[in-house]
Design a protein around this motif. Structure first.
Motif, PDB file in Angstrom:
ATOM      1  N   LYS A  32       0.834  -1.205   0.000  1.00 47.07           N
ATOM      2  CA  LYS A  32       0.000   0.000   0.000  1.00 47.07           C
ATOM      3  C   LYS A  32       0.866   1.252   0.000  1.00 47.07           C
ATOM      4  O   LYS A  32       0.593   2.200  -0.739  1.00 47.07           O
ATOM      5  CB  LYS A  32      -0.928  -0.014   1.220  1.00 47.07           C
ATOM      6  CG  LYS A  32      -1.810   1.203   1.347  1.00 47.07           C
ATOM      7  CD  LYS A  32      -2.832   1.290   0.257  1.00 47.07           C
ATOM      8  CE  LYS A  32      -3.820   2.414   0.585  1.00 47.07           C
ATOM      9  NZ  LYS A  32      -4.302   3.069  -0.608  1.00 47.07           N
ATOM     10  N   ASP A  33       1.915   1.255   0.812  1.00 49.90           N
ATOM     11  CA  ASP A  33       2.829   2.394   0.831  1.00 49.90           C
ATOM     12  C   ASP A  33       3.507   2.582  -0.526  1.00 49.90           C
ATOM     13  O   ASP A  33       3.651   3.715  -1.014  1.00 49.90           O
ATOM     14  CB  ASP A  33       3.893   2.220   1.911  1.00 49.90           C
ATOM     15  CG  ASP A  33       3.326   2.340   3.312  1.00 49.90           C
ATOM     16  OD1 ASP A  33       2.233   2.922   3.475  1.00 49.90           O
ATOM     17  OD2 ASP A  33       3.982   1.849   4.257  1.00 49.90           O
ATOM     18  N   ASP A  36       0.914   4.007  -2.974  1.00 48.65           N
ATOM     19  CA  ASP A  36       0.671   5.423  -2.696  1.00 48.65           C
ATOM     20  C   ASP A  36       1.833   6.287  -3.183  1.00 48.65           C
ATOM     21  O   ASP A  36       1.628   7.352  -3.762  1.00 48.65           O
ATOM     22  CB  ASP A  36       0.453   5.644  -1.199  1.00 48.65           C
ATOM     23  CG  ASP A  36      -0.891   5.136  -0.727  1.00 48.65           C
ATOM     24  OD1 ASP A  36      -1.798   4.948  -1.568  1.00 48.65           O
ATOM     25  OD2 ASP A  36      -1.028   4.922   0.495  1.00 48.65           O
ATOM     26  N   LYS A  39       1.681   6.529  -6.960  1.00 47.75           N
ATOM     27  CA  LYS A  39       0.607   7.442  -7.386  1.00 47.75           C
ATOM     28  C   LYS A  39       1.025   8.893  -7.202  1.00 47.75           C
ATOM     29  O   LYS A  39       0.803   9.729  -8.091  1.00 47.75           O
ATOM     30  CB  LYS A  39      -0.673   7.193  -6.583  1.00 47.75           C
ATOM     31  CG  LYS A  39      -1.477   6.015  -7.035  1.00 47.75           C
ATOM     32  CD  LYS A  39      -2.874   6.003  -6.450  1.00 47.75           C
ATOM     33  CE  LYS A  39      -2.896   6.067  -4.951  1.00 47.75           C
ATOM     34  NZ  LYS A  39      -4.226   5.857  -4.360  1.00 47.75           N
ATOM     35  N   GLN A  40       1.615   9.200  -6.044  1.00 45.62           N
ATOM     36  CA  GLN A  40       2.035  10.573  -5.776  1.00 45.62           C
ATOM     37  C   GLN A  40       3.121  11.019  -6.747  1.00 45.62           C
ATOM     38  O   GLN A  40       3.112  12.158  -7.221  1.00 45.62           O
ATOM     39  CB  GLN A  40       2.520  10.709  -4.340  1.00 45.62           C
ATOM     40  CG  GLN A  40       1.416  10.608  -3.327  1.00 45.62           C
ATOM     41  CD  GLN A  40       1.950  10.566  -1.905  1.00 45.62           C
ATOM     42  OE1 GLN A  40       3.160  10.508  -1.682  1.00 45.62           O
ATOM     43  NE2 GLN A  40       1.044  10.605  -0.936  1.00 45.62           N
ATOM     44  N   THR A  83      -2.457   5.164   6.446  1.00 42.72           N
ATOM     45  CA  THR A  83      -2.996   5.820   5.262  1.00 42.72           C
ATOM     46  C   THR A  83      -4.458   6.186   5.420  1.00 42.72           C
ATOM     47  O   THR A  83      -4.963   7.032   4.706  1.00 42.72           O
ATOM     48  CB  THR A  83      -2.832   4.916   4.026  1.00 42.72           C
ATOM     49  OG1 THR A  83      -3.462   3.669   4.274  1.00 42.72           O
ATOM     50  CG2 THR A  83      -1.377   4.708   3.701  1.00 42.72           C
TER      51      THR A  83
END
Length: 87
Positions: A32-33, A36, A39-40, A83
């Motif tokens: 997940k990290d 993320d 995506k960023q 998150t």
């Protein structure tokens, strides 16, 4: 006397399953990290190329695969991911 070996095996399997479930949850948090972050990065760069888009899609698919595996095993986490609280 009777069935002691079976009970011992069941305890061992339960402990083993618990260990691997904890590892799966840790992998889900890491995936997940990673997703993320990808995506960023993709949103921050104005001219994202195909490789960056593919890496983001791959990170998403890895996370979703691990998430589905946890659901299939009925694994529940005892903590809420960081998150969830982000703005």
């Amino acid at each position: 006397m009777f069935g002691q070996k079976k009970r011992k095996q069941q305890r061992h399997l339960k402990a083993l399953r618990s260990t691997y479930d904890d590892q799966l949850l840790a992998e889900i948090d890491a995936a997940k990290d990673n997703w993320d972050h990808a995506k960023q990065t993709q949103e921050a760069i104005a001219d994202a190329d195909n490789e960056m888009t593919a890496n983001t899609a791959l990170a998403r698919q890895v996370y979703l695969f691990l998430y589905r595996e946890a659901r299939r095993r009925n694994v529940r986490s005892k903590h809420i991911a960081a998150t969830v609280f982000q703005d």
